[in-house]
Design a protein around this motif. Structure first.
Motif, PDB file in Angstrom:
ATOM      1  N   THR A 102      45.713  35.887  55.516  1.00 59.16           N
ATOM      2  CA  THR A 102      44.387  35.413  55.879  1.00 59.16           C
ATOM      3  C   THR A 102      43.355  35.706  54.791  1.00 59.16           C
ATOM      4  N   ARG A 103      43.729  36.494  53.801  1.00 59.06           N
ATOM      5  CA  ARG A 103      42.835  36.806  52.687  1.00 59.06           C
ATOM      6  C   ARG A 103      43.503  36.377  51.392  1.00 59.06           C
ATOM      7  N   TRP A 104      42.658  36.055  50.403  1.00 50.17           N
ATOM      8  CA  TRP A 104      43.182  35.701  49.084  1.00 50.17           C
ATOM      9  C   TRP A 104      43.439  36.946  48.248  1.00 50.17           C
ATOM     10  N   GLY A 105      42.663  37.968  48.493  1.00 52.26           N
ATOM     11  CA  GLY A 105      42.820  39.198  47.737  1.00 52.26           C
ATOM     12  C   GLY A 105      42.180  40.343  48.483  1.00 52.26           C
ATOM     13  N   SER A 106      42.499  41.553  48.058  1.00 54.44           N
ATOM     14  CA  SER A 106      41.859  42.737  48.633  1.00 54.44           C
ATOM     15  C   SER A 106      41.800  43.819  47.573  1.00 54.44           C
ATOM     16  N   CYS A 107      40.901  44.762  47.824  1.00 53.31           N
ATOM     17  CA  CYS A 107      40.645  45.818  46.862  1.00 53.31           C
ATOM     18  C   CYS A 107      40.410  47.118  47.611  1.00 53.31           C
ATOM     19  N   THR A 108      40.960  48.199  47.110  1.00 53.98           N
ATOM     20  CA  THR A 108      40.681  49.529  47.637  1.00 53.98           C
ATOM     21  C   THR A 108      40.032  50.313  46.499  1.00 53.98           C
ATOM     22  N   PRO A 109      38.690  50.345  46.470  1.00 52.42           N
ATOM     23  CA  PRO A 109      37.986  50.990  45.358  1.00 52.42           C
ATOM     24  C   PRO A 109      38.362  52.463  45.153  1.00 52.42           C
ATOM     25  N   ALA A 110      38.578  53.199  46.244  1.00 57.30           N
ATOM     26  CA  ALA A 110      38.904  54.620  46.112  1.00 57.30           C
ATOM     27  C   ALA A 110      40.205  54.830  45.347  1.00 57.30           C
ATOM     28  N   GLU A 111      41.143  53.893  45.487  1.00 62.73           N
ATOM     29  CA  GLU A 111      42.427  53.982  44.782  1.00 62.73           C
ATOM     30  C   GLU A 111      42.422  53.176  43.489  1.00 62.73           C
ATOM     31  N   LEU A 132      40.639  37.284  41.144  1.00 61.73           N
ATOM     32  CA  LEU A 132      40.750  38.557  40.422  1.00 61.73           C
ATOM     33  C   LEU A 132      39.368  39.132  40.118  1.00 61.73           C
ATOM     34  N   LEU A 133      38.468  38.287  39.618  1.00 59.56           N
ATOM     35  CA  LEU A 133      37.104  38.750  39.327  1.00 59.56           C
ATOM     36  C   LEU A 133      36.389  39.222  40.584  1.00 59.56           C
ATOM     37  N   HIS A 134      36.595  38.515  41.672  1.00 57.00           N
ATOM     38  CA  HIS A 134      35.993  38.892  42.951  1.00 57.00           C
ATOM     39  C   HIS A 134      36.409  40.319  43.314  1.00 57.00           C
ATOM     40  N   GLU A 135      37.705  40.586  43.200  1.00 57.29           N
ATOM     41  CA  GLU A 135      38.201  41.922  43.544  1.00 57.29           C
ATOM     42  C   GLU A 135      37.778  42.957  42.506  1.00 57.29           C
ATOM     43  N   LEU A 136      37.743  42.589  41.239  1.00 63.92           N
ATOM     44  CA  LEU A 136      37.248  43.500  40.206  1.00 63.92           C
ATOM     45  C   LEU A 136      35.795  43.882  40.471  1.00 63.92           C
ATOM     46  N   ALA A 137      35.002  42.908  40.886  1.00 65.98           N
ATOM     47  CA  ALA A 137      33.590  43.181  41.193  1.00 65.98           C
ATOM     48  C   ALA A 137      33.463  44.187  42.336  1.00 65.98           C
ATOM     49  N   HIS A 138      34.432  44.169  43.268  1.00 64.74           N
ATOM     50  CA  HIS A 138      34.401  45.149  44.368  1.00 64.74           C
ATOM     51  C   HIS A 138      34.663  46.569  43.881  1.00 64.74           C
ATOM     52  N   LEU A 139      35.277  46.719  42.729  1.00 68.52           N
ATOM     53  CA  LEU A 139      35.422  48.067  42.172  1.00 68.52           C
ATOM     54  C   LEU A 139      34.066  48.622  41.746  1.00 68.52           C
ATOM     55  N   LEU A 140      33.121  47.722  41.494  1.00 63.97           N
ATOM     56  CA  LEU A 140      31.778  48.120  41.054  1.00 63.97           C
ATOM     57  C   LEU A 140      30.753  48.087  42.185  1.00 63.97           C
ATOM     58  N   VAL A 141      30.895  47.121  43.079  1.00 67.18           N
ATOM     59  CA  VAL A 141      29.954  46.940  44.196  1.00 67.18           C
ATOM     60  C   VAL A 141      30.775  46.688  45.458  1.00 67.18           C
ATOM     61  N   PRO A 142      30.654  47.550  46.482  1.00 70.89           N
ATOM     62  CA  PRO A 142      31.527  47.436  47.650  1.00 70.89           C
ATOM     63  C   PRO A 142      31.334  46.200  48.532  1.00 70.89           C
TER      64      PRO A 142
END
Length: 186
Positions: A102-111, A132-142
């Motif tokens: 149901t999602r294209w990507g996901s990110c766990t910033p803590a890990e 990929l950029l969307h998820e990379l941006a989540h490493l910077l902004v939750p």
């Protein structure tokens, strides 16, 4: 030979080569860090622009079908982070997963981990890059606030990729009628 007016500093170079011998066909290939598009000499500027877009999309789709592995995905994420986020997003892992339907990507910033759905495989390169950029941006902004979207504004194909993904989701929701078509053929 002409330079493609669609080029910008953030896109790879495109060289259009016109040929008097070429009558109807259009072709494209990668030559180093540029894309060469071969078109008939008689083609108008508007037709040239349209065909360059078509051929860039075809090449991107062919390249993404080559099934990037996790290592290539991680390398791609590093390049995208450098190019669009100043290298600030540094994931510890980037990988394909088969449990995201149901999602294209996901990110766990803590890990520092990024996971992309296997459903993206075979989609145009610019779509995979956007996710990929969307998820990379989540490493910077939750969240998905204005700061988050400002980061993605640097990527020139954000809206196009989002539209592509919305179209895929809409198509998946349409009723599929293969049985009805088969009955009509009988």
């Amino acid at each position: 030979m002409s330079a493609d007016p669609l080029n910008s500093a953030s896109q790879p170079a495109v060289e259009v080569r016109r040929s008097a011998r070429r009558r109807r066909t259009v072709s494209a290939y990668r030559e180093g860090d540029r894309t060469v598009v071969m078109i008939p000499a008689r083609m108008s500027t508007d037709e040239e622009r349209r065909w360059v877009g078509v051929m860039l999309d075809k090449l991107a789709a062919q390249e993404s079908k080559r099934m990037l592995g996790d290592a290539e995905l991680a390398e791609r994420a590093a390049r995208l982070s450098e190019q669009y986020l100043g290298g600030r997003a540094r994931p510890h892992s980037v990988r394909w997963v088969t449990n995201q339907n149901t999602r294209w990507g996901s990110c766990t910033p803590a890990e520092g981990s990024i996971r992309l759905s296997h459903r993206l495989r075979g989609m145009p390169e610019y779509v995979i890059d956007y996710v990929l950029l969307h998820e990379l941006a989540h490493l910077l902004v939750p969240g998905h606030g204005s700061r988050f979207w400002q980061l993605l504004d640097a990527y020139p194909r954000t809206e196009r990729a989002r539209g592509f993904l919305e179209g895929v989701v809409a198509a998946d929701r349409l009723p599929h009628l293969p049985a009805a078509r088969e009955e009509q053929d009988e």
